[in-house]
Design an enzyme around this catalytic site. Structure first.
Site, PDB file in Angstrom:
ATOM      1  N   LYS A 153       0.913  -1.238   0.124  1.00  0.00           N
ATOM      2  CA  LYS A 153       0.097  -0.203   0.072  1.00  0.00           C
ATOM      3  C   LYS A 153       0.844   1.270   0.132  1.00  0.00           C
ATOM      4  O   LYS A 153       1.798   1.180   0.746  1.00  0.00           O
ATOM      5  CB  LYS A 153      -0.855   0.053   1.198  1.00  0.00           C
ATOM      6  CG  LYS A 153      -1.954   1.121   1.431  1.00  0.00           C
ATOM      7  CD  LYS A 153      -2.679   0.916   2.672  1.00  0.00           C
ATOM      8  CE  LYS A 153      -3.710   1.948   2.653  1.00  0.00           C
ATOM      9  NZ  LYS A 153      -4.667   1.834   3.941  1.00  0.00           N
ATOM     10  N   SER A 181      -9.854   1.830   2.941  1.00  0.00           N
ATOM     11  CA  SER A 181      -8.830   2.614   1.987  1.00  0.00           C
ATOM     12  C   SER A 181      -7.830   1.559   1.183  1.00  0.00           C
ATOM     13  O   SER A 181      -7.188   2.059   0.060  1.00  0.00           O
ATOM     14  CB  SER A 181      -8.201   3.465   2.956  1.00  0.00           C
ATOM     15  OG  SER A 181      -7.397   3.042   3.685  1.00  0.00           O
ATOM     16  N   SER A 211      -9.867  -0.513   7.031  1.00  0.00           N
ATOM     17  CA  SER A 211      -9.472  -0.423   5.734  1.00  0.00           C
ATOM     18  C   SER A 211      -8.774  -1.784   5.299  1.00  0.00           C
ATOM     19  O   SER A 211      -8.257  -1.888   4.076  1.00  0.00           O
ATOM     20  CB  SER A 211      -8.694   0.804   5.588  1.00  0.00           C
ATOM     21  OG  SER A 211      -9.288   1.870   5.357  1.00  0.00           O
TER      22      SER A 211
HETATM   23  N1  GLN Z   1     -13.384   3.842   5.929  1.00  0.00           N
HETATM   24  C1  GLN Z   1     -12.857   4.333   6.963  1.00  0.00           C
HETATM   25  C2  GLN Z   1     -12.622   5.909   6.715  1.00  0.00           C
HETATM   26  O1  GLN Z   1     -12.905   6.407   5.790  1.00  0.00           O
HETATM   27  C3  GLN Z   1     -11.691   3.551   7.505  1.00  0.00           C
HETATM   28  C4  GLN Z   1     -10.437   3.908   6.844  1.00  0.00           C
HETATM   29  C5  GLN Z   1      -9.337   3.514   7.285  1.00  0.00           C
HETATM   30  O2  GLN Z   1      -9.480   2.309   7.909  1.00  0.00           O
HETATM   31  N2  GLN Z   1      -8.227   3.839   6.858  1.00  0.00           N
HETATM   32  O3  GLN Z   1     -12.024   6.542   7.737  1.00  0.00           O
END
Ligand code: GLN
Length: 485
Positions: A76, A151, A175
């Protein structure tokens, strides 16, 4: 040997150790498939020719005692990689080339793996669909109209599409688990403090955790074993005796007590999610586990709490991007004008929204009403889990309230996007480990995941439960290679 890219990490490692495959052959296969898979947009930065060079070098004097000998891997783009651009999916870091390596990626290279490139993600890991990335959305290998989740969308898409045998993501509110669930792959969010945060672009420091994403539980265990180390460079890293997760993997979960929290049965949950959960309960029973009904009474407050705590920390963490220290700088009339233009041109809409929410809830006058209250509720959520774990060894829930949604479907409706995190955020607020494993399909053939939540630092426990259930579930991802050019 044909079909190199469809092999699991474990079998690639075995083939290298048995000298049936060379690192060069394996690396070239993944590079070749990645080259043909541009349409997925999984990569932000490719490092393919370097990867092949490193593979050749590895083959000249292979160290076969390593855990990831000559295995190519993309990561990532939130992990800083020395001398290779790290963007966090943002324009503001478009030209940022770190001079240091994150601890987690360093651990991976120390075990012999080779970097293929950096994978797409939501900007600063804020999102649930990979649509907030400055580098464009990512497609789900299951179906081209679907988001891969977020994400860590590029990571999930790359593992599911077999562009990398394994990868790492980060999970602040889901995420790793939500994209794993959307793409039919396995994802583990470790206990807070298990994996070092050093060199990971920060989103919300009290929630962020790195973790493995894989095609199966065994591969996930092996990568967790590599990345989880105590690190003095991260003040929240915890020193404890870590297991040899892959060696200690065990399908015997007879007598394990698994809790089913009634509060996760939310209004309007699609029938297929409820059915998946019931099937999961049956699989767990078939493995010899005992099912116990439990209550986590503050569950419904987790999402609003998360969407105060995470933006508050993000607004503070992102203050460093001012056009002076890192990356992009816009021209301005004076210093203040330069700051303002840099930040309004460099950050996308979702990041700006979070910074505004975050600075609002931290501002004097609102701090007590929002931020402090959220911290108190966070403690209550943690207490709920502590109570539950007096009775059970692990907790079983669906990973997400729906299967993967369509690209564009929720983009202009942040609240409905945030609702997708309803089952994952309580775990981050409580700092616990949790996994998503693929467990079935919806009516369209899209994958659905089950979440297994563990006690703090009991990664082995949830890996074992997942390993046993994976065997019973016998999931097959429905991938047609439609994108291959
Ligand atoms: N979808 C969640 C957010 O937008 C979690 C994101 C994440 O875990 N980085 O904050």
């Amino acid at each position: 040997m044909s079909n190199i890219t469809s092999q699991s990490l474990t079998s690639l490692v075995k083939n290298i150790k048995d000298k049936k495959l060379s690192s060069e052959e394996i690396t070239k296969s993944f590079v070749d498939r990645s080259e043909k898979s541009k349409e997925l947009n999984s990569y932000i930065t490719e490092d393919f020719s370097n990867a092949i060079e490193k593979a050749k070098k590895f083959d000249q004097s292979p160290n076969l005692d390593l855990k990831l000998p000559g295995i190519p891997m993309a990561v990532k783009d939130l992990f800083c990689t020395k001398n290779l651009r790290t963007t966090a999916g943002s324009k503001i870091l478009e030209n940022f080339i770190p001079t240091y390596e994150s601890t987690v990626t360093q651990n991976i290279w120390n075990e012999g793996a080779i970097l293929l490139g950096k994978l797409n993600c939501d900007e600063f890991a804020m999102g649930s669909s990979n649509e907030t990335s400055f580098y464009g959305n990512v497609q789900n290998p299951i179906d081209k109209d679907l988001v891969p989740g977020g994400s860590s969308g590029g990571s999930a898409s790359a593992v599911s599409g077999q562009l990398t045998p394994i990868t790492i993501g980060t999970d602040t509110g889901g995420s790793i688990r939500q994209p794993a669930s959307f793409t039919g792959t396995v994802g583990l969010k470790p206990t807070y403090g298990s994996c070092s945060r050093y060199g990971i672009v920060a989103f919300a420091s009290s929630l962020d955790q790195a973790g493995p994403m894989a095609q199966n539980v065994e591969d996930c265990a092996l990568l967790q074993e590599v990345i989880s180390t105590y690190d003095t460079k991260d003040s929240t890293s915890t020193e404890y005796k870590r297991n040899h997760y892959s060696k200690e993997l065990n399908k015997d979960i007879k007598g394990k007590k698994i809790g089913i929290p009634k509060e996760y049965r939310v209004d309007g949950m699609p029938k297929e999610i409820e059915e998946l959960w019931q099937k999961g309960i049956q699989y767990a029973k078939d493995c010899g586990a005992e099912i116990i009904d439990i209550s986590l009474p503050h569950t419904s407050y987790a999402l609003p709490t998360y969407y105060i705590v995470a933006p508050a920390e993000a607004s503070s963490n992102l203050a460093r991007y001012d056009g002076v220290k890192y990356g992009f700088r816009a021209k301005g009339e004076n210093l203040i004008d330069m700051y303002e233009k840099t930040r309004s041109e460099g950050f996308g809409a979702e990041v700006q929204r979070r910074i505004m929410i975050g600075t609002y809830v931290l501002s004097s006058g609102y701090y007590d009403a929002y931020y402090l209250k959220a911290q108190k509720v966070r403690k209550l959520i943690k207490n709920d889990f502590d109570e539950a774990y007096k009775k059970v060894d692990a907790i079983l829930t669906p990973s997400t309230p729906s299967s993967a949604f369509k690209i564009g479907e929720k983009k202009d409706d942040p609240v409905s996007m945030y609702l997708n995190d309803i089952f994952t955020v309580p775990v981050n607020l409580a700092g616990l480990p949790a996994m998503s494993i693929p467990a079935g399909h919806d009516a369209n053939g899209y994958p659905l995941g089950l979440q297994i939540i563990g006690k703090a630092f009991d990664e082995q426990g949830i890996l074992n439960i997942s390993y046993a259930m994976e065997d019973k579930i016998n999931f097959k991802n429905k991938i047609t290679d439609w994108w291959i050019k």
